[in-house]
Write a protein that holds these residues in place. Structure first.
Motif, PDB file in Angstrom:
ATOM      1  N   TRP A  33      29.136 -58.765 -67.405  1.00 48.09           N
ATOM      2  CA  TRP A  33      29.335 -57.333 -67.583  1.00 48.09           C
ATOM      3  C   TRP A  33      29.284 -56.932 -69.049  1.00 48.09           C
ATOM      4  CZ3 TRP A  33      34.291 -56.734 -64.097  1.00 48.09           C
ATOM      5  CH2 TRP A  33      33.929 -56.781 -62.752  1.00 48.09           C
ATOM      6  N   PHE A  34      29.969 -57.683 -69.909  1.00 48.84           N
ATOM      7  CA  PHE A  34      30.084 -57.291 -71.305  1.00 48.84           C
ATOM      8  C   PHE A  34      28.858 -57.661 -72.131  1.00 48.84           C
ATOM      9  CE2 PHE A  34      34.824 -57.827 -70.359  1.00 48.84           C
ATOM     10  CZ  PHE A  34      34.888 -56.537 -69.865  1.00 48.84           C
ATOM     11  N   ALA A  35      27.884 -58.335 -71.513  1.00 49.84           N
ATOM     12  CA  ALA A  35      26.608 -58.579 -72.177  1.00 49.84           C
ATOM     13  C   ALA A  35      25.748 -57.315 -72.178  1.00 49.84           C
ATOM     14  CB  ALA A  35      25.863 -59.721 -71.490  1.00 49.84           C
ATOM     15  N   ASP A  36      26.107 -56.337 -71.343  1.00 50.39           N
ATOM     16  CA  ASP A  36      25.389 -55.067 -71.269  1.00 50.39           C
ATOM     17  C   ASP A  36      26.072 -54.081 -72.219  1.00 50.39           C
ATOM     18  OD1 ASP A  36      24.307 -52.554 -70.611  1.00 50.39           O
ATOM     19  OD2 ASP A  36      24.137 -53.066 -68.489  1.00 50.39           O
ATOM     20  N   ALA A  37      25.352 -53.636 -73.223  1.00 51.08           N
ATOM     21  CA  ALA A  37      25.932 -52.741 -74.234  1.00 51.08           C
ATOM     22  C   ALA A  37      26.425 -51.431 -73.623  1.00 51.08           C
ATOM     23  CB  ALA A  37      24.922 -52.457 -75.333  1.00 51.08           C
ATOM     24  N   ARG A  38      25.839 -50.998 -72.502  1.00 52.15           N
ATOM     25  CA  ARG A  38      26.303 -49.766 -71.859  1.00 52.15           C
ATOM     26  C   ARG A  38      27.740 -49.924 -71.361  1.00 52.15           C
ATOM     27  NH1 ARG A  38      21.332 -49.377 -67.833  1.00 52.15           N
ATOM     28  NH2 ARG A  38      21.952 -51.555 -67.797  1.00 52.15           N
ATOM     29  N   THR A  39      28.121 -51.127 -71.035  1.00 50.83           N
ATOM     30  CA  THR A  39      29.493 -51.403 -70.598  1.00 50.83           C
ATOM     31  C   THR A  39      30.393 -51.682 -71.797  1.00 50.83           C
ATOM     32  OG1 THR A  39      28.702 -52.296 -68.497  1.00 50.83           O
ATOM     33  CG2 THR A  39      30.935 -52.912 -69.177  1.00 50.83           C
ATOM     34  N   SER A  40      29.979 -52.583 -72.655  1.00 48.40           N
ATOM     35  CA  SER A  40      30.857 -53.028 -73.739  1.00 48.40           C
ATOM     36  C   SER A  40      31.125 -51.948 -74.778  1.00 48.40           C
ATOM     37  CB  SER A  40      30.291 -54.287 -74.401  1.00 48.40           C
ATOM     38  OG  SER A  40      29.000 -54.056 -74.918  1.00 48.40           O
ATOM     39  N   GLY A 101      43.387 -49.113 -70.172  1.00 50.25           N
ATOM     40  CA  GLY A 101      41.970 -49.313 -70.441  1.00 50.25           C
ATOM     41  C   GLY A 101      41.279 -49.754 -69.169  1.00 50.25           C
ATOM     42  N   LEU A 102      40.017 -49.395 -69.039  1.00 53.75           N
ATOM     43  CA  LEU A 102      39.273 -49.782 -67.845  1.00 53.75           C
ATOM     44  C   LEU A 102      37.791 -49.863 -68.121  1.00 53.75           C
ATOM     45  CD1 LEU A 102      38.349 -46.976 -65.463  1.00 53.75           C
ATOM     46  CD2 LEU A 102      39.760 -46.439 -67.428  1.00 53.75           C
ATOM     47  N   SER A 103      37.094 -50.543 -67.220  1.00 59.52           N
ATOM     48  CA  SER A 103      35.655 -50.635 -67.289  1.00 59.52           C
ATOM     49  C   SER A 103      35.107 -50.899 -65.892  1.00 59.52           C
ATOM     50  CB  SER A 103      35.250 -51.790 -68.226  1.00 59.52           C
ATOM     51  OG  SER A 103      33.861 -51.929 -68.253  1.00 59.52           O
ATOM     52  N   VAL A 104      34.070 -50.164 -65.534  1.00 60.50           N
ATOM     53  CA  VAL A 104      33.301 -50.479 -64.336  1.00 60.50           C
ATOM     54  C   VAL A 104      32.145 -51.338 -64.832  1.00 60.50           C
ATOM     55  CG1 VAL A 104      31.893 -49.557 -62.451  1.00 60.50           C
ATOM     56  CG2 VAL A 104      33.998 -48.388 -63.140  1.00 60.50           C
ATOM     57  N   GLY A 105      32.026 -52.546 -64.289  1.00 64.06           N
ATOM     58  CA  GLY A 105      31.157 -53.560 -64.868  1.00 64.06           C
ATOM     59  C   GLY A 105      29.670 -53.294 -64.876  1.00 64.06           C
ATOM     60  N   LEU A 106      29.114 -52.877 -63.753  1.00 65.47           N
ATOM     61  CA  LEU A 106      27.664 -52.721 -63.649  1.00 65.47           C
ATOM     62  C   LEU A 106      27.263 -51.250 -63.615  1.00 65.47           C
ATOM     63  CD1 LEU A 106      26.880 -55.446 -60.948  1.00 65.47           C
ATOM     64  CD2 LEU A 106      26.631 -55.633 -63.438  1.00 65.47           C
ATOM     65  N   GLU A 107      26.168 -50.945 -64.268  1.00 65.41           N
ATOM     66  CA  GLU A 107      25.655 -49.577 -64.301  1.00 65.41           C
ATOM     67  C   GLU A 107      25.495 -49.012 -62.885  1.00 65.41           C
ATOM     68  OE1 GLU A 107      24.226 -46.062 -66.090  1.00 65.41           O
ATOM     69  OE2 GLU A 107      25.159 -47.794 -67.032  1.00 65.41           O
ATOM     70  N   GLY A 108      25.025 -49.822 -61.958  1.00 63.58           N
ATOM     71  CA  GLY A 108      24.804 -49.367 -60.590  1.00 63.58           C
ATOM     72  C   GLY A 108      26.069 -49.034 -59.825  1.00 63.58           C
ATOM     73  N   ASP A 109      27.215 -49.484 -60.317  1.00 60.62           N
ATOM     74  CA  ASP A 109      28.490 -49.189 -59.659  1.00 60.62           C
ATOM     75  C   ASP A 109      29.155 -47.936 -60.221  1.00 60.62           C
ATOM     76  OD1 ASP A 109      28.506 -51.228 -57.760  1.00 60.62           O
ATOM     77  OD2 ASP A 109      29.354 -52.682 -59.171  1.00 60.62           O
ATOM     78  N   ARG A 110      28.529 -47.306 -61.197  1.00 63.26           N
ATOM     79  CA  ARG A 110      29.095 -46.091 -61.770  1.00 63.26           C
ATOM     80  C   ARG A 110      28.627 -44.880 -60.973  1.00 63.26           C
ATOM     81  NH1 ARG A 110      27.467 -48.808 -67.010  1.00 63.26           N
ATOM     82  NH2 ARG A 110      29.207 -50.248 -67.223  1.00 63.26           N
ATOM     83  N   GLY A 111      29.460 -43.856 -60.952  1.00 61.76           N
ATOM     84  CA  GLY A 111      29.094 -42.633 -60.262  1.00 61.76           C
ATOM     85  C   GLY A 111      29.423 -42.629 -58.777  1.00 61.76           C
ATOM     86  N   HIS A 112      30.219 -43.582 -58.320  1.00 58.79           N
ATOM     87  CA  HIS A 112      30.594 -43.661 -56.900  1.00 58.79           C
ATOM     88  C   HIS A 112      32.079 -43.393 -56.669  1.00 58.79           C
ATOM     89  CE1 HIS A 112      26.658 -45.346 -55.969  1.00 58.79           C
ATOM     90  NE2 HIS A 112      26.830 -46.192 -56.968  1.00 58.79           N
ATOM     91  N   GLY A 113      32.794 -42.987 -57.718  1.00 59.04           N
ATOM     92  CA  GLY A 113      34.222 -42.714 -57.581  1.00 59.04           C
ATOM     93  C   GLY A 113      35.113 -43.933 -57.760  1.00 59.04           C
ATOM     94  N   TYR A 142      31.140 -40.569 -77.872  1.00 58.75           N
ATOM     95  CA  TYR A 142      29.866 -40.908 -77.242  1.00 58.75           C
ATOM     96  C   TYR A 142      30.000 -41.258 -75.759  1.00 58.75           C
ATOM     97  CZ  TYR A 142      31.325 -45.686 -78.592  1.00 58.75           C
ATOM     98  OH  TYR A 142      32.016 -46.865 -78.788  1.00 58.75           O
ATOM     99  N   ASN A 143      31.191 -41.094 -75.185  1.00 61.69           N
ATOM    100  CA  ASN A 143      31.399 -41.357 -73.763  1.00 61.69           C
ATOM    101  C   ASN A 143      31.969 -40.106 -73.070  1.00 61.69           C
ATOM    102  OD1 ASN A 143      31.689 -42.535 -71.285  1.00 61.69           O
ATOM    103  ND2 ASN A 143      33.171 -44.077 -71.922  1.00 61.69           N
ATOM    104  N   PRO A 144      31.169 -39.037 -72.977  1.00 61.85           N
ATOM    105  CA  PRO A 144      31.683 -37.793 -72.377  1.00 61.85           C
ATOM    106  C   PRO A 144      32.027 -37.934 -70.897  1.00 61.85           C
ATOM    107  CG  PRO A 144      29.326 -37.620 -72.769  1.00 61.85           C
ATOM    108  CD  PRO A 144      29.772 -38.892 -73.421  1.00 61.85           C
ATOM    109  N   ASP A 145      31.374 -38.857 -70.191  1.00 59.46           N
ATOM    110  CA  ASP A 145      31.693 -39.051 -68.769  1.00 59.46           C
ATOM    111  C   ASP A 145      33.145 -39.492 -68.598  1.00 59.46           C
ATOM    112  OD1 ASP A 145      29.105 -38.373 -68.094  1.00 59.46           O
ATOM    113  OD2 ASP A 145      28.437 -40.442 -67.842  1.00 59.46           O
TER     114      ASP A 145
END
Length: 194
Positions: A33-40, A101-113, A142-145
């Motif tokens: 998960w943290f290898a993806d800059a969109r997550t980290s 603090g929190l993180s949703v790991g994969l881009e595809g899992d975002r936007g589902h609540g 830079y994280n308005p969502d």
């Protein structure tokens, strides 16, 4: 009552997810998960983490669990698949405060609540089980969502640290939010989806 596919009732759950303690077997997933800059980058991380780094973090996390922090892996109720990480840290049981603090790991899992469900499960734990008074968190400009999510849930914007973060070649503001136990109770009594 929320149940898992095997019929067990999780201690901490809301909506589509339940929270469980981190396990050593989660380490490769966190590294991925943290290898993806969109997550980290949403966590303020400047570089990916190695397996050794995550192992050291895991040892520290388990040693401090219930003392200065609580960390959880968020899993989908439907199939037990881990989708994120969430926790309380800087835990002060005398003053009744903690950071979140929190993180949703994969881009595809975002936007589902899932993030909403993760936060609401953790807030119920913090306010109802630990009897905390004040839970706070931070979000980068830079994280308005994330900021919209926190405000929709009921976090109050307490202040802005201007030009606090350097990322992507420029300066960004850092926003601080909090929720008080009374605000959580009012939300619950008003019947707001929690």
């Amino acid at each position: 009552m929320i149940t898992r596919p095997d019929g067990r009732v999780p201690h901490l759950a809301h909506g589509q997810i339940y929270l469980r303690p981190h396990e050593r077997s989660d380490i490769p997933l966190f590294v991925e998960w943290f290898a993806d800059a969109r997550t980290s980058r949403t966590l303020g991380m400047r570089m990916p983490v190695s397996t050794q780094m995550e192992e050291a973090w895991y040892e520290s996390m388990t040693a401090d669990q219930g003392k200065t922090r609580y960390g959880f892996t968020a899993c989908l109720l439907a199939d037990d698949r881990p989708i994120g990480s969430i926790g309380l840290f800087d835990l002060d049981l005398i003053d009744g405060t903690a950071a979140m603090g929190l993180s949703v790991g994969l881009e595809g899992d975002r936007g589902h609540g899932y993030g909403t469900d993760m936060i609401l499960a953790l807030l119920a734990f913090g306010f109802e089980q630990l009897r905390l008074e004040h839970i706070w968190l931070e979000a980068f400009e830079y994280n308005p969502d994330a900021r919209r999510l926190y405000e929709r849930i009921g976090f109050v914007h307490e202040g802005t640290f201007r030009s606090r973060r350097f990322a992507d070649g420029r300066r960004w503001d850092e926003f601080h939010y909090s929720m008080l136990a009374a605000e959580w109770r009012a939300r619950t009594l008003a019947g707001v989806e929690r």
